[in-house]
Structures are given as structure tokens and as C-alpha cells.
Design a protein around this motif. Structure first.
Motif: not given
Ligand code: ACO
Ligand code: PYR
Length: 533
Positions: A2, A4, A37-38, A137, A169, A212, A236
Motif C-alpha cells: 500500500q 500511502y 494507492g491512498f 476503512r 486495517e 504500516g 503499508h
């Protein structure tokens, strides 16, 4: 994996950055094009601008790759989660995901929050569970995770476990004070993975997959720390474009992604996105109103610029020998710099880049190399003046027979301070152009401007293209004299015409003469190129 991005939240905490709502929308679109992704957009409810940004993003932001995230904190101590106005504002942002910041260092809980260890855990559980029940989420940023873990590992790991049990998450380990080193990160992640496995009743692999990483850059190790965590199994990772962020900043998104994807073979971005790296980096710098860092890894204009002669001699054989990646892969270019450190190979490669073939002319190559070294020792700098270098290389190749567009007979400049206080400069130039002797006079707001105007007047009839040339920049640097001489002046002139720009250099004890040399090169180069084009 992920990716981010928190450019719009942590990145905006950098001194001197102040995005408007429109800026934020533009940055979000660029990050989405880069394939993260984020995208963490800010803290709705904390400041009107961020609240407005989330309101407008609902209709104006059509993200293709990224999930949009709003940031906030856990509920306040002693307040019911549904009664906390910050929590309400976060919910009203209507993002598919939220990230909550929580204290995970017991000392911060007791001294900054002024609450108990148990109440802080309840704040984490309540707030995570609330947002999960609202269909969001949830990520939990565990503030001061590594410092807290050193002080009381049970408590800090317990905060992460509480968030995950409540439905988060990922529990993000934040190096908030940025004091960590890669080896410490690797060791801590290994320990936390075992503790969480026991606390959650899962395997260590499953435990680490729910962690993360978020690293501030106070030891200059944010990128290395992030990569170390990912190598230890953390999927993450949080970063910011160009490493913008609080104090020295955050982990640079572009370096982290480059390292993971190009060095470790982890496909962290969608196909075709990594080539956008330089464009996205520079566009975001532009919006942030911060000059791009020319020496930034992967994306800086100097990231693949080679100065040393020995480097160039190997690059001549194969660029792979002195580049850690092919610059084109990230949208960058290799450049050869011509300076006093150049050898024959640097000169040959640079000349080739500029369309001058010295390869088959070893004597000319030697002459150009020697001339560059000799001029650089006297204060010239060709590194930023490709156009002057090209003229020099062409002149040596032609062994002095290179036709110049004009020849100087003389120039004269006077500066007049008038009774009314006005200061006016006037220049007269006498030149020979295509067999004709021309004398021209012009005024300017300074001696260099007057000389430039007079020369253009003198040449205008023979070279009408001069009307399109624009003096874009003029830089003066005073250099220390050597061998007992006084200071000398180096002038760099940047000229622009129809989408092309070029830089020339002049050096002399007298600033007007140094400027004249740079101007003559600027017009000569421009005329030669416009004619060639
Ligand atoms: C590590 C990070 O970078 S996290 C991101 C930090 N970003 C920012 O702070 C930027 C935006 N911040 C702001 O606009 C303001 O600080 C606000 C709106 C969030 C809060 O403003 P204020 O209500 O005036 O409070 P102030 O900033 O003085 O103090 C923070 C308050 O939050 C509390 N708090 C801090 N962290 C947390 C947390 N994780 N959970 C719950 N409460 C918290 C503090 O105890 C303090 O409470 P108090 O007012 O009862 O003493
Ligand atoms: C959350 C965050 O930005 C930090 O802990 O550094």
C-alpha cells in the motif's frame, strides 16, 4: 503493498508551504496520476481550508488509482466518540477511508494528553470501532511508536493491538521524532511482529502484514527506514512527494518507490506510472512554490549529471557503467557536465550531445579540452553555459575558420546621471556585418541593456530573427582574484526564442566586458541556430 501518500497533510506541515484548495486538488490529481494507492487529503474540521477541500473533492476529484483518506485524531479523553466535534467533522468528509492519530507512547498519554493508559486505549478502540461501524476503512497512526516502544514495549504494542482488534486495517508505526536508524527499525519491526502475533492469535507473517510505517526525516534516514520496514514485511508505507513534511520532512515518495520498485523488484505502482516521476515531482514542487531540489535522488536535474572525466570515459563505453538506473525509466535524463574536471571523453560526449562531432578529430578534441581547462582556471564556467561551449567546440573544430555573424570594431558605453536624478545609459557599437560597417547607438536602463540594444540595432537588418530573442536571465558572480590579481566577474546570460533557451558565459575584470562577451555568444549562438533550424 500500500503506497500511502500524505503530501497534503504531513507534507503541508513543512515550513513555508501553504496550499490553497485549488492547489490541493491539483496535487491530488498528480499523485493519482503517479499511481499511489491512498491520498491523505488533510484534517477536516481542524482548519476551514481542509474542510472546504474535502467538500469540493466530493464533486471535483475523480481519482483513478487512489483511495481518498481524511485524517483526524482519536476522540478526546472523557468525551463520547459520537459527541466529539473532530470525529463528526471527519465523518462528514465522507471519504472511504480515515486515518486516526493516537498516542502510543505512555509518556505522551500521561503528560501531553493528561489521561490514563486505559482511557487512551479506550479512545483508540472506540474511535476505530465507530468509523468501522460507519463503513470506513480505518488506519491508525501510532504516534511516537518507536520511542514509546523503547520506553514501554507492552503498552506501545498494546495500542497497535487494540486498534487492529477494533477493526483497523493497519496500525502504522510512526517515527514521529524521526530519530530512528534502519537497523533499529528492522529490529523493532521483528519484535513487534512477534508480540502482535501473540496478542492477536495470528502467525507472525499475518501480524506484520497488518503494520504500516511512517518515518520523519530527522536523521536523514526516512527513506532508508521506510525501505527497511518494508523489507521486514511491512506492506503499508507512508511518504510525501519530495519528502515535504514537518521539520526536515518525511520519507520522499519518489525515492522510496524508486528503491522498492527498481531495486527490490516490488511492483508498488501500476504499469506505466513510474515514468511520470520527474514530471509529478516537479509539478508538485511548482504548486508548493518550492524550487525543485536539483540534487534530489531519481528526480533532480543533477541526479544523472556527470562531472568527473573518469566517469565520462566509462559512460562513453556504456552509460550503465556510471548510472544506477537508466534515467529514462523515471522520466529523467543523463547529462555530461563540462568543467575543469572534464577529460577528453567528457568533452566528446558533451559535444556530441550538442551536435558537434569531435570523435573523428583527436587534435580538435585535445584543443577543446585544453581550452576548457585553461578558461575554467581563469573563471569561466561552462557547466551552465552549453551555448558558449558549443561555440568554442565549433571554433576549435574549424581551426579558427568558423564564420561569426559579425565582427566587433569597438563599443563604448556611457552612464549619465542627470540633474533630475534619472540615470541613463547609452551605448555605441561599431561592427562589421557581411562586409558592411555598421554604427549603432541605443539607450538602456543600464550599461548592459544599452549594449544589448545597440548591438541588436546594428544587426537587425541582416538578422531579423534577433527581434524574437529575449534576454531571460542575467546573473553576475564576483570571483576572488588569483595570483595577486583583483576580483574578476563572471556573467551568465540566458536567452530565449520560440521555445528554446540557451546560456552563455563571459569573464573579465570589468563587468561590462564580461557581459559583452556573454551577449556576443548569446546572439552568435542564436543566429547560428535559427539559421540552421
Ligand atoms: C504527529 C502529527 O504530525 S499529527 C498531525 C498534527 N497536525 C496538526 O496538529 C495540524 C492541525 N491541528 C490543528 O488545527 C489543531 O491543533 C487542532 C484543531 C487539531 C486542535 O486544536 P485545539 O483544540 O486548539 O487544541 P491544541 O492544538 O491546542 O491541542 C491539541 C489537543 O488535542 C489533544 N490530543 C492530541 N493528540 C490527541 C489524540 N491522538 N487523541 C485525542 N486527543 C488528542 C491534546 O491533548 C490537546 O487537548 P486539550 O486541548 O484538551 O489540551
Ligand atoms: C502521524 C504523524 O505524522 C507522525 O506521527 O509523525
Amino acid at each position: 503493498m500500500q503506497v500511502y501518500d500524505t503530501t497534503l497533510r504531513d507534507g503541508a506541515q513543512r515550513e513555508a508551504i501553504s496550499y490553497s484548495v485549488v492547489d490541493k486538488l491539483a496535487v491530488a490529481r498528480l499523485l493519482d496520476e503517479f499511481g499511489v494507492g491512498f491520498i491523505e487529503g488533510g484534517w477536516p474540521g481542524a482548519m476551514p481550508k481542509d474542510t472546504e477541500f474535502f467538500r469540493r473533492a466530493r464533486t471535483e476529484l475523480d481519482l483513478k488509482h487512489a483511495v481518498f483518506v481524511a485524517f483526524g485524531s482519536t476522540r478526546k479523553a472523557g468525551v463520547r466518540v459520537q459527541d466529539d466535534p473532530q470525529v463528526r467533522a471527519l465523518l462528514e468528509a465522507e471519504t472511504p477511508a480515515v486515518t486516526l492519530v493516537a498516542k502510543s507512547d505512555l509518556r505522551h498519554v500521561e503528560r501531553a494528553l493528561r489521561t490514563t493508559a486505559e482511557e487512551n486505549l479506550a479512545m483508540v478502540r472506540d474511535t476505530v470501532a465507530y468509523f468501522v461501524s460507519e463503513g470506513r476503512r480505518v488506519f491508525l497512526d501510532c504516534e511516537h511508536f518507536f520511542d514509546g516502544y523503547r520506553f514501554d514495549p507492552d503498552y506501545t504494542a498494546g495500542v497497535a493491538a487494540a486498534a487492529l482488534e477494533a477493526g483497523a486495517e493497519a496500525a502504522v508505526m510512526c517515527d514521529t521524532n524521526g530519530g530512528m536508524l534502519p537497523s533499529l527499525i528492522t529490529r523493532t519491526v521483528g519484535e513487534v511482529r512477534e508480540r502482535l502475533a501473540v496478542a492477536l492469535g495470528v502467525t507472525p507473517e499475518e501480524a506484520v502484514a497488518r503494520l504500516g510505517i511512517h518515518c520523519q526525516n530527522d536523521t536523514s534516514c526516512a527513506v532508508a527506514n521506510t525501505v527497511a520496514a518494508v523489507e521486514a514485511g511491512v506492506p503499508h508505507f507512508q511518504c510525501t512527494a519530495n519528502g515535504y513534511g514537518e521539520r526536515p520532512g518525511n520519507a520522499d515518495l519518489f525515492a522510496v518507490v524508486g528503491n522498492l520498485q527498481l531495486k527490490l523488484g516490488m511492483p508498488v505502482l501500476p504499469d506505466g506510472c513510474i515514468e511520470q516521476m520527474v514530471r509529478v515531482s516537479h509539478s508538485i514542487a511548482e504548486i508548493a512554490n518550492i524550487a525543485p531540489d536539483t540534487h534530489q535522488a531519481y528526480v533532480g536535474s543533477s541526479a544523472f549529471a556527470h562531472k568527473a572525466g573518469l566517469h565520462a570515459s566509462a559512460i562513453k563505453v556504456d552509460p550503465v557503467l556510471y548510472n544506477h538506473i537508466d534515467p529514462v525509466v523515471v522520466g529523467n535524463d543523463m547529462r555530461i557536465l563540462v568543467t575543469e574536471m572534464a577529460g577528453r571523453a567528457s568533452i566528446e560526449l558533451k559535444a556530441r550531445e550538442l551536435g558537434v562531432d569531435l570523435a573523428g578529430h583527436p587534435e580538435a578534441l585535445t584543443r577543446v579540452t585544453n581550452r576548457v581547462k585553461e578558461l575554467e582556471a581563469r573563471g569561466w564556467s561552462f557547466e551552465a553555459a552549453d551555448a558558449s561551449f558549443e561555440l568554442l567546440a565549433r571554433a576549435e573544430l574549424a581551426e579558427g575558420a568558423l564564420p561569426r555573424p559579425f565582427a566587433l570594431e569597438s563599443y563604448r558605453v556611457i552612464v549619465e546621471h542627470r540633474e533630475d536624478g534619472a540615470v541613463v545609459s547609452e551605448a555605441t557599437v561599431k561592427v562589421r556585418v557581411r562586409g558592411e560597417r555598421v554604427i549603432a547607438t541605443a539607450e538602456g536602463n543600464g550599461p548592459v541593456n544599452a549594449l544589448d540594444e545597440a548591438l541588436r540595432v546594428a544587426l537587425a537588418r541582416h538578422y531579423p530573427e534577433l527581434a524574437r530573442f529575449e534576454l531571460a536571465d542575467y546573473k553576475v558572480r564576483i570571483l576572488e582574484g588569483s595570483h595577486g590579481t583583483g576580483a574578476i566577474t563572471r556573467v551568465l546570460v540566458e536567452t530565449r526564442s520560440t521555445g528554446e533557451d540557451w546560456t552563455t558565459v563571459g569573464v573579465h575584470e570589468n563587468v561590462v566586458e564580461a557581459s559583452w562577451q556573454a551577449l556576443v555568444d548569446a546572439l552568435s549562438y542564436g543566429i547560428a541556430h535559427q539559421v540552421r533550424v
